[in-house]
Scaffold this motif. Structure first.
Motif, mmCIF file in Angstrom:
data_model
loop_
_atom_site.group_PDB
_atom_site.id
_atom_site.type_symbol
_atom_site.label_atom_id
_atom_site.label_comp_id
_atom_site.label_asym_id
_atom_site.label_seq_id
_atom_site.Cartn_x
_atom_site.Cartn_y
_atom_site.Cartn_z
ATOM 1 N N ASP A 82 0.847 -1.185 0.000
ATOM 2 C CA ASP A 82 0.000 0.000 0.000
ATOM 3 C C ASP A 82 0.888 1.243 0.000
ATOM 4 O O ASP A 82 1.951 1.265 0.600
ATOM 5 N N GLY A 83 0.421 2.286 -0.642
ATOM 6 C CA GLY A 83 1.194 3.518 -0.678
ATOM 7 C C GLY A 83 2.160 3.607 -1.838
ATOM 8 O O GLY A 83 2.875 4.600 -1.980
ATOM 9 N N ASP B 167 1.575 6.623 -3.930
ATOM 10 C CA ASP B 167 1.836 7.886 -3.236
ATOM 11 C C ASP B 167 3.260 8.366 -3.465
ATOM 12 O O ASP B 167 3.515 9.572 -3.542
ATOM 13 N N SER C 209 6.089 5.171 1.904
ATOM 14 C CA SER C 209 5.568 4.421 3.048
ATOM 15 C C SER C 209 6.429 3.195 3.280
ATOM 16 O O SER C 209 6.848 2.522 2.334
#
Length: 326
Positions: free
Chosen positions: A243-244, A247, A255
């Protein structure tokens, strides 16, 4: 040919082979060819906009615009804008360039220094995001059966689909073959690993086997998975993209979960253009979970790591280096 006219010629987006005037100018001297490549490569940076903030770009634009000697037509103002970003990009250390005009194809080379990011559009429309000590080499125009580029560092690619001309990212002696997809590559020469991370589409990771120059072990990467080649052991590992992931490329936020301090130190060194030196081996194995942003202040960031550490440590800055000890 003065700089304004050269920039104007480049912004016309004509292929080099279609402009006798440009070819004659380039062939006059090595300095002319270097100037052409410098401006041509920076024009590629302008296609998606680089990561310089708007205020800095506008300041440079206004400074160059004042030098256009009272002219206010749109062509000259556009040239002023391009010249401003060219000046700013060169001063920031964004560019290394060279040229090979055999077969009338120019080779562009972009270097993004540590602590910086940028994005460009390649001749086929492929978009590339680059960051932190990354070097990308690509031709002015793709010719032949393949669209070849070379990468050292890390980049995120959105490749324009062309089933008849596969896109190939060469990372040292290894390569990644693509038809049309979105993926990331991390391949710093001094790292122990080469990583390919696939978001969507299909890529093939070819790892040099060492038998012959054209001998490869080939691995298919599944969407939302990464494939890591350990250069030391020769082993290949597959994992799910965490996840991330988006980003980092879209927002500059990294992350991490249960990551060792020495691994994080490599990422921190590249993002913030510092060198981290551990005074005690035990510190390297400490584990951290959290996020860091390319916009973070390095001093504040170190305080966060210090407070998050289960055991206290001290650190100090000296000439671009951070010394960490118990």
């Amino acid at each position: 040919m003065d700089s304004e006219k050269l920039i104007h010629k480049i912004t016309e987006k004509k292929a080099l082979k279609d402009s006798d005037e440009l070819l004659n100018y380039i062939n006059e001297s090595g300095e002319n060819s270097r100037e052409y490549i410098r401006y041509k490569t920076l024009w590629a940076l302008l296609q998606t906009g680089n990561e310089m903030d708007d205020e800095t770009i506008n300041q440079g634009f206004n400074a160059v615009k004042r030098g256009v000697k009272g002219h206010r037509n749109s062509i000259l103002l556009n040239i002023a804008k391009y010249a401003a970003i060219i000046i700013l990009a060169v001063s920031a250390g964004y560019l290394v360039q060279y040229a090979d005009f055999n077969n009338e194809i120019a080779i562009n080379e972009i270097f993004v220094p540590k602590g910086n990011r940028t994005s460009i559009v390649l001749p086929d429309g492929t978009k590339v995001w680059l960051s932190n000590g990354t070097r990308l080499v690509y031709p002015e125009n793709f010719v032949g059966d393949f669209r070849n580029v070379e990468l050292e560092g890390e980049g995120f690619f959105e490749v324009t689909h062309d089933k008849d001309h596969p896109f190939i990212v060469n990372v040292g002696e290894h390569r990644i073959k693509v038809l049309g997809t979105r993926f990331a590559v991390v391949a710093y020469p001094d790292d122990d690993e080469v990583k390919a991370e696939l978001v969507s589409g299909k890529i093939q990771f070819d790892i040099q086997s060492g038998v012959t120059e054209e001998s490869y072990r080939s691995f298919m990467v599944k969407p939302m998975h990464s494939l890591v080649y350990d250069k030391t052991s020769g082993k290949v590992y597959e994992s799910i993209i965490p996840d991330g992931f988006h980003d980092y490329w879209q927002k500059g936020i990294y992350s991490f979960k249960d990551e060792r301090f020495d691994s994080l130190a490599i990422k921190i060194a590249r993002i913030y253009n510092v060198e981290i030196i551990f005074g005690d081996e035990e510190l390297k194995s400490r584990i951290f979970t959290g996020t860091l942003s390319v916009d973070d202040n390095i001093y504040t960031l170190m305080e966060v790591f210090k407070s998050a550490s289960g055991k206290p440590f001290d650190y100090y800055f000296d000439s671009g280096k951070i010394y960490i000890d118990k």
